[in-house]
Write a protein that holds these residues in place. Structure first.
Motif, PDB file in Angstrom:
ATOM      1  N   LEU A 297       0.814  -1.212   0.000  1.00 26.49           N
ATOM      2  CA  LEU A 297       0.000   0.000   0.000  1.00 26.49           C
ATOM      3  C   LEU A 297       0.850   1.267   0.000  1.00 26.49           C
ATOM      4  O   LEU A 297       0.484   2.277  -0.612  1.00 26.49           O
ATOM      5  CB  LEU A 297      -0.934   0.005   1.214  1.00 26.49           C
ATOM      6  CG  LEU A 297      -2.004  -1.095   1.249  1.00 26.49           C
ATOM      7  CD1 LEU A 297      -2.774  -1.050   2.556  1.00 26.49           C
ATOM      8  CD2 LEU A 297      -2.960  -0.949   0.064  1.00 26.49           C
ATOM      9  N   GLN A 298       2.002   1.199   0.670  1.00 25.79           N
ATOM     10  CA  GLN A 298       2.821   2.387   0.808  1.00 25.79           C
ATOM     11  C   GLN A 298       3.653   2.661  -0.447  1.00 25.79           C
ATOM     12  O   GLN A 298       3.859   3.824  -0.811  1.00 25.79           O
ATOM     13  CB  GLN A 298       3.752   2.246   2.019  1.00 25.79           C
ATOM     14  CG  GLN A 298       4.438   3.526   2.462  1.00 25.79           C
ATOM     15  CD  GLN A 298       3.472   4.505   3.109  1.00 25.79           C
ATOM     16  OE1 GLN A 298       2.384   4.126   3.528  1.00 25.79           O
ATOM     17  NE2 GLN A 298       3.873   5.771   3.166  1.00 25.79           N
ATOM     18  N   PHE A 299       4.113   1.598  -1.096  1.00 23.64           N
ATOM     19  CA  PHE A 299       4.974   1.773  -2.254  1.00 23.64           C
ATOM     20  C   PHE A 299       4.272   1.228  -3.505  1.00 23.64           C
ATOM     21  O   PHE A 299       3.375   1.849  -4.043  1.00 23.64           O
ATOM     22  CB  PHE A 299       6.313   1.068  -2.017  1.00 23.64           C
ATOM     23  CG  PHE A 299       7.057   1.613  -0.824  1.00 23.64           C
ATOM     24  CD1 PHE A 299       7.807   2.780  -0.914  1.00 23.64           C
ATOM     25  CD2 PHE A 299       7.003   0.961   0.396  1.00 23.64           C
ATOM     26  CE1 PHE A 299       8.481   3.281   0.183  1.00 23.64           C
ATOM     27  CE2 PHE A 299       7.689   1.453   1.504  1.00 23.64           C
ATOM     28  CZ  PHE A 299       8.420   2.622   1.392  1.00 23.64           C
ATOM     29  N   GLN A 300       4.715   0.063  -3.956  1.00 27.84           N
ATOM     30  CA  GLN A 300       4.129  -0.587  -5.126  1.00 27.84           C
ATOM     31  C   GLN A 300       3.788  -2.026  -4.750  1.00 27.84           C
ATOM     32  O   GLN A 300       4.534  -2.663  -3.993  1.00 27.84           O
ATOM     33  CB  GLN A 300       5.122  -0.591  -6.300  1.00 27.84           C
ATOM     34  CG  GLN A 300       5.327   0.761  -6.971  1.00 27.84           C
ATOM     35  CD  GLN A 300       4.220   1.088  -7.953  1.00 27.84           C
ATOM     36  OE1 GLN A 300       3.422   0.221  -8.311  1.00 27.84           O
ATOM     37  NE2 GLN A 300       4.179   2.334  -8.383  1.00 27.84           N
ATOM     38  N   PRO A 301       2.686  -2.574  -5.259  1.00 33.22           N
ATOM     39  CA  PRO A 301       2.380  -3.984  -4.954  1.00 33.22           C
ATOM     40  C   PRO A 301       3.482  -4.940  -5.385  1.00 33.22           C
ATOM     41  O   PRO A 301       3.657  -5.991  -4.776  1.00 33.22           O
ATOM     42  CB  PRO A 301       1.083  -4.228  -5.743  1.00 33.22           C
ATOM     43  CG  PRO A 301       0.460  -2.885  -5.887  1.00 33.22           C
ATOM     44  CD  PRO A 301       1.607  -1.921  -6.015  1.00 33.22           C
ATOM     45  N   ALA A 302       4.238  -4.571  -6.422  1.00 32.89           N
ATOM     46  CA  ALA A 302       5.312  -5.449  -6.888  1.00 32.89           C
ATOM     47  C   ALA A 302       6.427  -5.587  -5.861  1.00 32.89           C
ATOM     48  O   ALA A 302       7.128  -6.600  -5.836  1.00 32.89           O
ATOM     49  CB  ALA A 302       5.882  -4.913  -8.210  1.00 32.89           C
ATOM     50  N   PHE A 303       6.604  -4.568  -4.995  1.00 34.52           N
ATOM     51  CA  PHE A 303       7.659  -4.628  -3.989  1.00 34.52           C
ATOM     52  C   PHE A 303       7.291  -5.570  -2.838  1.00 34.52           C
ATOM     53  O   PHE A 303       8.158  -5.926  -2.037  1.00 34.52           O
ATOM     54  CB  PHE A 303       7.944  -3.232  -3.435  1.00 34.52           C
ATOM     55  CG  PHE A 303       8.703  -2.357  -4.376  1.00 34.52           C
ATOM     56  CD1 PHE A 303      10.083  -2.454  -4.483  1.00 34.52           C
ATOM     57  CD2 PHE A 303       8.038  -1.445  -5.170  1.00 34.52           C
ATOM     58  CE1 PHE A 303      10.787  -1.649  -5.359  1.00 34.52           C
ATOM     59  CE2 PHE A 303       8.728  -0.634  -6.043  1.00 34.52           C
ATOM     60  CZ  PHE A 303      10.112  -0.736  -6.152  1.00 34.52           C
ATOM     61  N   ALA A 304       6.023  -5.937  -2.731  1.00 31.98           N
ATOM     62  CA  ALA A 304       5.597  -6.813  -1.635  1.00 31.98           C
ATOM     63  C   ALA A 304       6.251  -8.185  -1.741  1.00 31.98           C
ATOM     64  O   ALA A 304       6.671  -8.768  -0.735  1.00 31.98           O
ATOM     65  CB  ALA A 304       4.070  -6.945  -1.640  1.00 31.98           C
ATOM     66  N   LEU A 305       6.359  -8.708  -2.973  1.00 29.96           N
ATOM     67  CA  LEU A 305       6.978 -10.017  -3.153  1.00 29.96           C
ATOM     68  C   LEU A 305       8.466  -9.969  -2.843  1.00 29.96           C
ATOM     69  O   LEU A 305       9.025 -10.912  -2.264  1.00 29.96           O
ATOM     70  CB  LEU A 305       6.755 -10.502  -4.590  1.00 29.96           C
ATOM     71  CG  LEU A 305       7.247 -11.916  -4.931  1.00 29.96           C
ATOM     72  CD1 LEU A 305       6.550 -12.938  -4.045  1.00 29.96           C
ATOM     73  CD2 LEU A 305       7.016 -12.227  -6.398  1.00 29.96           C
ATOM     74  N   VAL A 306       9.122  -8.865  -3.207  1.00 29.13           N
ATOM     75  CA  VAL A 306      10.547  -8.702  -2.877  1.00 29.13           C
ATOM     76  C   VAL A 306      10.734  -8.721  -1.370  1.00 29.13           C
ATOM     77  O   VAL A 306      11.623  -9.391  -0.839  1.00 29.13           O
ATOM     78  CB  VAL A 306      11.093  -7.389  -3.476  1.00 29.13           C
ATOM     79  CG1 VAL A 306      12.569  -7.218  -3.129  1.00 29.13           C
ATOM     80  CG2 VAL A 306      10.896  -7.363  -4.981  1.00 29.13           C
ATOM     81  N   TRP A 307       9.895  -7.983  -0.662  1.00 35.16           N
ATOM     82  CA  TRP A 307       9.986  -7.912   0.796  1.00 35.16           C
ATOM     83  C   TRP A 307       9.718  -9.275   1.438  1.00 35.16           C
ATOM     84  O   TRP A 307      10.430  -9.689   2.351  1.00 35.16           O
ATOM     85  CB  TRP A 307       9.001  -6.878   1.312  1.00 35.16           C
ATOM     86  CG  TRP A 307       8.748  -6.966   2.797  1.00 35.16           C
ATOM     87  CD1 TRP A 307       7.673  -7.515   3.428  1.00 35.16           C
ATOM     88  CD2 TRP A 307       9.628  -6.512   3.834  1.00 35.16           C
ATOM     89  NE1 TRP A 307       7.803  -7.427   4.781  1.00 35.16           N
ATOM     90  CE2 TRP A 307       8.999  -6.815   5.065  1.00 35.16           C
ATOM     91  CE3 TRP A 307      10.864  -5.879   3.843  1.00 35.16           C
ATOM     92  CZ2 TRP A 307       9.576  -6.501   6.279  1.00 35.16           C
ATOM     93  CZ3 TRP A 307      11.438  -5.568   5.074  1.00 35.16           C
ATOM     94  CH2 TRP A 307      10.795  -5.875   6.271  1.00 35.16           C
ATOM     95  N   LEU A 308       8.692  -9.965   0.963  1.00 40.22           N
ATOM     96  CA  LEU A 308       8.296 -11.228   1.582  1.00 40.22           C
ATOM     97  C   LEU A 308       9.393 -12.282   1.432  1.00 40.22           C
ATOM     98  O   LEU A 308       9.767 -12.953   2.405  1.00 40.22           O
ATOM     99  CB  LEU A 308       6.988 -11.723   0.951  1.00 40.22           C
ATOM    100  CG  LEU A 308       6.312 -12.914   1.622  1.00 40.22           C
ATOM    101  CD1 LEU A 308       5.939 -12.563   3.053  1.00 40.22           C
ATOM    102  CD2 LEU A 308       5.081 -13.341   0.845  1.00 40.22           C
TER     103      LEU A 308
END
Length: 280
Positions: free
Chosen positions: A235-246
């Motif tokens: 929500l804060q950045f890009q949905p694509a970054f969620a997979l990188v973080w996870l």
């Protein structure tokens, strides 16, 4: 009349038994077909990487590797549900992983970013494939019992699983496609990530497999933190970054647990035993 009915039922029972046997044998093909679907996704991703240098092709290749991960996840579950686990399935799954999560991500990496580094990029991609192959070979040796049958999955896996390493690579490609990042500036960062992932795959660090995860306060907190932080990043950045973080968090948890485990063992060795006199 009764004898005639009894004898007439025998061929029917034999036919039903024969159908059940054939159906049972055909079930062994189901998880293998799912595994081959993963191979097809990796194979087609390699074709897309070699066809051109368009960002759309790299994005499609990354999505194909994601589909390969989906097939790689369900083939083992289908085999366990249908009770069709076999040594052939274990070997086939490892060979499929070499293509889908070894060669395909390496080709994607080279064409997407590391080609700008010249021979260094080739060496880095080959190191990734080599470490992935070694990781899979060691996994096969450790998971096969003395009788040749696969062992029951344990709580931890020695070395970073190659699908996890491929997932981090794919997440970087997808995130870069979402923000249209500058590839020449990213090449040194990508090179570092590839070398770290290669070292983690052949290391003796134990990563959680989540195969026998039991519901407890600790596991609930970990799941809650993973879901909450991933939603915040999306929500804060890009949905694509969620997979990188996870996926990066999964690797980070394994590294942190390895460091704390090593520190605990070192402290235990350094601490004197109860009956051992302490120097004053």
């Amino acid at each position: 009349m009764e004898h005639g009915d009894r004898y007439s039922e025998r061929p029917c029972l034999e036919a039903v038994h024969l159908v059940r046997v054939k159906l049972r044998k055909s079930l062994f093909l189901l998880p293998n077909l799912i595994t081959l679907s993963s191979v097809f996704c990796g194979f087609y991703a390699i074709i897309l990487c070699g066809r051109g240098a368009e960002p759309a092709d790299f994005y499609r290749a990354a999505l194909l590797i994601v589909y390969a991960m989906f097939f790689d996840t369900i083939d083992g579950r289908v085999a366990r549900l249908t009770k069709t686990q076999s040594a052939l399935g274990v070997q086939l799954d490892s060979l499929a992983d070499v293509i889908s999560f070894g060669v395909a991500p390496a080709a994607l990496l080279y064409r997407w970013s590391l080609e700008a580094l010249g021979p260094m990029g080739v060496v880095a991609c080959f190191a990734y494939v080599s470490c992935g192959v070694i990781r899979l070979a060691r996994f096969n040796v450790l998971t096969m019992g003395e009788t040749g049958a696969p062992k029951k999955p344990s709580k931890f896996i020695i070395g970073l699983p190659i699908p996890g390493a491929a997932g981090i690579i794919v997440s970087l490609v997808v995130a870069n496609h979402a923000v249209a990042g500058d590839l020449p500036q990213m090449s040194p960062v990508v090179l570092t990530v590839v070398l770290v992932l290669s070292a983690c795959m052949v290391s003796t660090i134990r990563f959680r497999s989540f195969k026998d995860l039991k519901l407890s306060v600790g596991s609930a907190l970990v799941v809650l933190f993973a879901v909450g932080s991933t939603a915040f990043i999306a929500l804060q950045f890009q949905p694509a970054f969620a997979l990188v973080w996870l996926l990066s968090s999964y690797v980070a948890i394994g590294l942190v647990e390895a460091v704390f485990g090593l520190s605990a063992r070192t402290f235990k060795r350094a601490r004197p035993a109860r009956d051992e006199p302490v120097e004053r």
